[in-house]
Scaffold this motif. Structure first.
Motif, PDB file in Angstrom:
ATOM      1  N   VAL A 120       0.839  -1.202   0.000  1.00 30.44           N
ATOM      2  CA  VAL A 120       0.000   0.000   0.000  1.00 30.44           C
ATOM      3  C   VAL A 120       0.874   1.253   0.000  1.00 30.44           C
ATOM      4  N   LEU A 121       0.213   2.370  -0.276  1.00 29.59           N
ATOM      5  CA  LEU A 121       0.909   3.654  -0.270  1.00 29.59           C
ATOM      6  C   LEU A 121       1.358   3.987   1.147  1.00 29.59           C
ATOM      7  N   GLY A 122       0.469   3.790   2.105  1.00 22.70           N
ATOM      8  CA  GLY A 122       0.793   4.071   3.493  1.00 22.70           C
ATOM      9  C   GLY A 122      -0.331   3.615   4.389  1.00 22.70           C
ATOM     10  N   GLN A 123      -0.040   3.662   5.684  1.00 21.87           N
ATOM     11  CA  GLN A 123      -0.995   3.163   6.670  1.00 21.87           C
ATOM     12  C   GLN A 123      -1.319   4.265   7.676  1.00 21.87           C
ATOM     13  N   ILE A 124      -2.610   4.401   7.996  1.00 21.15           N
ATOM     14  CA  ILE A 124      -3.039   5.352   9.025  1.00 21.15           C
ATOM     15  C   ILE A 124      -3.845   4.559  10.045  1.00 21.15           C
ATOM     16  N   ALA A 125      -3.385   4.541  11.294  1.00 23.26           N
ATOM     17  CA  ALA A 125      -4.034   3.699  12.301  1.00 23.26           C
ATOM     18  C   ALA A 125      -4.095   4.419  13.634  1.00 23.26           C
ATOM     19  N   GLY A 126      -5.209   4.252  14.327  1.00 23.93           N
ATOM     20  CA  GLY A 126      -5.266   4.690  15.711  1.00 23.93           C
ATOM     21  C   GLY A 126      -6.052   5.956  15.963  1.00 23.93           C
ATOM     22  N   PHE A 127      -6.668   6.504  14.938  1.00 14.66           N
ATOM     23  CA  PHE A 127      -7.359   7.790  15.101  1.00 14.66           C
ATOM     24  C   PHE A 127      -8.878   7.666  15.000  1.00 14.66           C
ATOM     25  N   GLY A 128      -9.387   6.448  15.139  1.00 11.94           N
ATOM     26  CA  GLY A 128     -10.834   6.259  15.014  1.00 11.94           C
ATOM     27  C   GLY A 128     -11.289   6.687  13.624  1.00 11.94           C
ATOM     28  N   ALA A 129     -12.465   7.313  13.577  1.00 15.07           N
ATOM     29  CA  ALA A 129     -13.010   7.739  12.282  1.00 15.07           C
ATOM     30  C   ALA A 129     -12.068   8.710  11.568  1.00 15.07           C
ATOM     31  N   GLU A 130     -11.252   9.406  12.368  1.00 11.88           N
ATOM     32  CA  GLU A 130     -10.325  10.373  11.751  1.00 11.88           C
ATOM     33  C   GLU A 130      -9.265   9.683  10.903  1.00 11.88           C
ATOM     34  N   SER A 131      -9.038   8.379  11.115  1.00  7.91           N
ATOM     35  CA  SER A 131      -8.099   7.663  10.234  1.00  7.91           C
ATOM     36  C   SER A 131      -8.602   7.727   8.789  1.00  7.91           C
ATOM     37  N   TYR A 132      -9.916   7.542   8.629  1.00  8.52           N
ATOM     38  CA  TYR A 132     -10.498   7.608   7.280  1.00  8.52           C
ATOM     39  C   TYR A 132     -10.436   9.037   6.729  1.00  8.52           C
ATOM     40  N   MET A 133     -10.764  10.021   7.610  1.00  8.64           N
ATOM     41  CA  MET A 133     -10.769  11.415   7.152  1.00  8.64           C
ATOM     42  C   MET A 133      -9.357  11.841   6.742  1.00  8.64           C
ATOM     43  N   ALA A 134      -8.363  11.374   7.519  1.00  8.62           N
ATOM     44  CA  ALA A 134      -6.971  11.711   7.199  1.00  8.62           C
ATOM     45  C   ALA A 134      -6.570  11.102   5.863  1.00  8.62           C
ATOM     46  N   ALA A 135      -7.019   9.882   5.608  1.00 10.20           N
ATOM     47  CA  ALA A 135      -6.706   9.236   4.322  1.00 10.20           C
ATOM     48  C   ALA A 135      -7.287  10.055   3.171  1.00 10.20           C
ATOM     49  N   LEU A 136      -8.491  10.547   3.373  1.00  9.68           N
ATOM     50  CA  LEU A 136      -9.120  11.364   2.320  1.00  9.68           C
ATOM     51  C   LEU A 136      -8.324  12.658   2.112  1.00  9.68           C
ATOM     52  N   GLU A 137      -7.868  13.264   3.201  1.00 13.64           N
ATOM     53  CA  GLU A 137      -7.080  14.499   3.070  1.00 13.64           C
ATOM     54  C   GLU A 137      -5.767  14.237   2.330  1.00 13.64           C
ATOM     55  N   VAL A 138      -5.167  13.076   2.597  1.00 12.14           N
ATOM     56  CA  VAL A 138      -3.932  12.712   1.875  1.00 12.14           C
ATOM     57  C   VAL A 138      -4.220  12.671   0.367  1.00 12.14           C
ATOM     58  N   ILE A 139      -5.328  12.055   0.013  1.00  3.87           N
ATOM     59  CA  ILE A 139      -5.678  11.955  -1.418  1.00  3.87           C
ATOM     60  C   ILE A 139      -5.907  13.353  -2.003  1.00  3.87           C
ATOM     61  N   LEU A 140      -6.601  14.204  -1.247  1.00  7.20           N
ATOM     62  CA  LEU A 140      -6.869  15.566  -1.741  1.00  7.20           C
ATOM     63  C   LEU A 140      -5.561  16.331  -1.922  1.00  7.20           C
ATOM     64  N   CYS A 141      -4.645  16.158  -0.988  1.00  9.90           N
ATOM     65  CA  CYS A 141      -3.324  16.803  -1.120  1.00  9.90           C
ATOM     66  C   CYS A 141      -2.620  16.322  -2.368  1.00  9.90           C
ATOM     67  N   ARG A 142      -2.596  15.001  -2.531  1.00 10.70           N
ATOM     68  CA  ARG A 142      -1.829  14.423  -3.637  1.00 10.70           C
ATOM     69  C   ARG A 142      -2.417  14.732  -4.998  1.00 10.70           C
ATOM     70  N   THR A 143      -3.701  15.050  -5.027  1.00 10.33           N
ATOM     71  CA  THR A 143      -4.346  15.299  -6.317  1.00 10.33           C
ATOM     72  C   THR A 143      -4.623  16.788  -6.525  1.00 10.33           C
ATOM     73  N   GLY A 144      -4.124  17.608  -5.588  1.00  8.47           N
ATOM     74  CA  GLY A 144      -4.249  19.049  -5.781  1.00  8.47           C
ATOM     75  C   GLY A 144      -5.594  19.622  -5.420  1.00  8.47           C
ATOM     76  N   GLY A 145      -6.424  18.815  -4.757  1.00 10.10           N
ATOM     77  CA  GLY A 145      -7.766  19.277  -4.380  1.00 10.10           C
ATOM     78  C   GLY A 145      -7.746  20.333  -3.301  1.00 10.10           C
ATOM     79  N   ILE A 146      -6.724  20.276  -2.443  1.00 12.38           N
ATOM     80  CA  ILE A 146      -6.562  21.333  -1.447  1.00 12.38           C
ATOM     81  C   ILE A 146      -5.096  21.737  -1.472  1.00 12.38           C
ATOM     82  N   SER A 147      -4.808  22.936  -1.007  1.00 15.17           N
ATOM     83  CA  SER A 147      -3.405  23.328  -1.027  1.00 15.17           C
ATOM     84  C   SER A 147      -2.737  22.837   0.243  1.00 15.17           C
ATOM     85  N   CYS A 148      -1.600  22.204   0.074  1.00 17.01           N
ATOM     86  CA  CYS A 148      -0.860  21.674   1.206  1.00 17.01           C
ATOM     87  C   CYS A 148       0.459  22.416   1.310  1.00 17.01           C
ATOM     88  N   ALA A 149       0.795  22.840   2.524  1.00 14.38           N
ATOM     89  CA  ALA A 149       2.054  23.566   2.699  1.00 14.38           C
ATOM     90  C   ALA A 149       3.223  22.619   2.487  1.00 14.38           C
TER      91      ALA A 149
END
Ligand code: DQA
Length: 149
Positions: A120-149
């Motif tokens: 896999v690309l990476g693993q996010i574990a231990g944050f409850g539902a936020e693990s899923y939300m963080a994964a979505l943010e990673v995708i948005l960052c990588r695809t330019g959907g949001i600006s990441c510093a």
């Protein structure tokens, strides 16, 4: 904008009542609704599947070819022993983000191994539902959907 498939494995249909002290009080529908809202806000397409059956998850991974740009996967117990799911991930050219509600590394020894982690690309574990939300943010960052510093 990316097309995202969210896959959940066995027993995750019981979230909300299943060992809430470990997995939290939110249902899978609650988590999916949060993901859907954030994805829509960012202009992504998002689809969801939960199954208690290994073959269904393999079919979904194979079927994602040409229809999904990213997969967010909580393979649940299959994480720890399903070589078939690992091989399916390796066989398709789709980046997968592995998520877990609990921190599998601070639980029983048998949960410390993820046979899918090496493919896999990476693993996010231990944050409850936020693990899923963080994964979505990673995708948005990588695809330019949001600006990441
Ligand atoms: C899980 C962790 C796994 O060890 C377990 O079998 C699950 C859920 C998690 O999200 O924390 O079913 O993947």
């Amino acid at each position: 904008m990316p097309k995202i498939l969210v896959l959940n494995g066995p027993n995750l249909n019981l979230l909300g009542t299943r060992e809430p002290e470990i997995y939290g009080a939110l249902t899978l529908a609650d988590i999916n609704e949060r993901l859907r809202r954030r994805a829509e806000e960012a202009g992504c397409t998002i689809a969801f599947l939960q199954s208690n059956h290994e073959g269904d998850l393999i079919d979904a991974i194979q079927g994602a070819r040409g229809t999904a740009d990213y997969i967010i996967l909580n393979a649940a117990a299959f994480t720890h022993y399903s070589i078939a799911i690992r091989d399916a991930i390796a066989a398709v050219d789709i980046p997968v983000i592995e998520v877990h509600l609990s921190n599998i590394h601070r639980r029983e020894a048998f949960r410390h191994t993820s046979v899918i982690a090496p493919v896999v690309l990476g693993q996010i574990a231990g944050f409850g539902a936020e693990s899923y939300m963080a994964a979505l943010e990673v995708i948005l960052c990588r695809t330019g959907g949001i600006s990441c510093a």
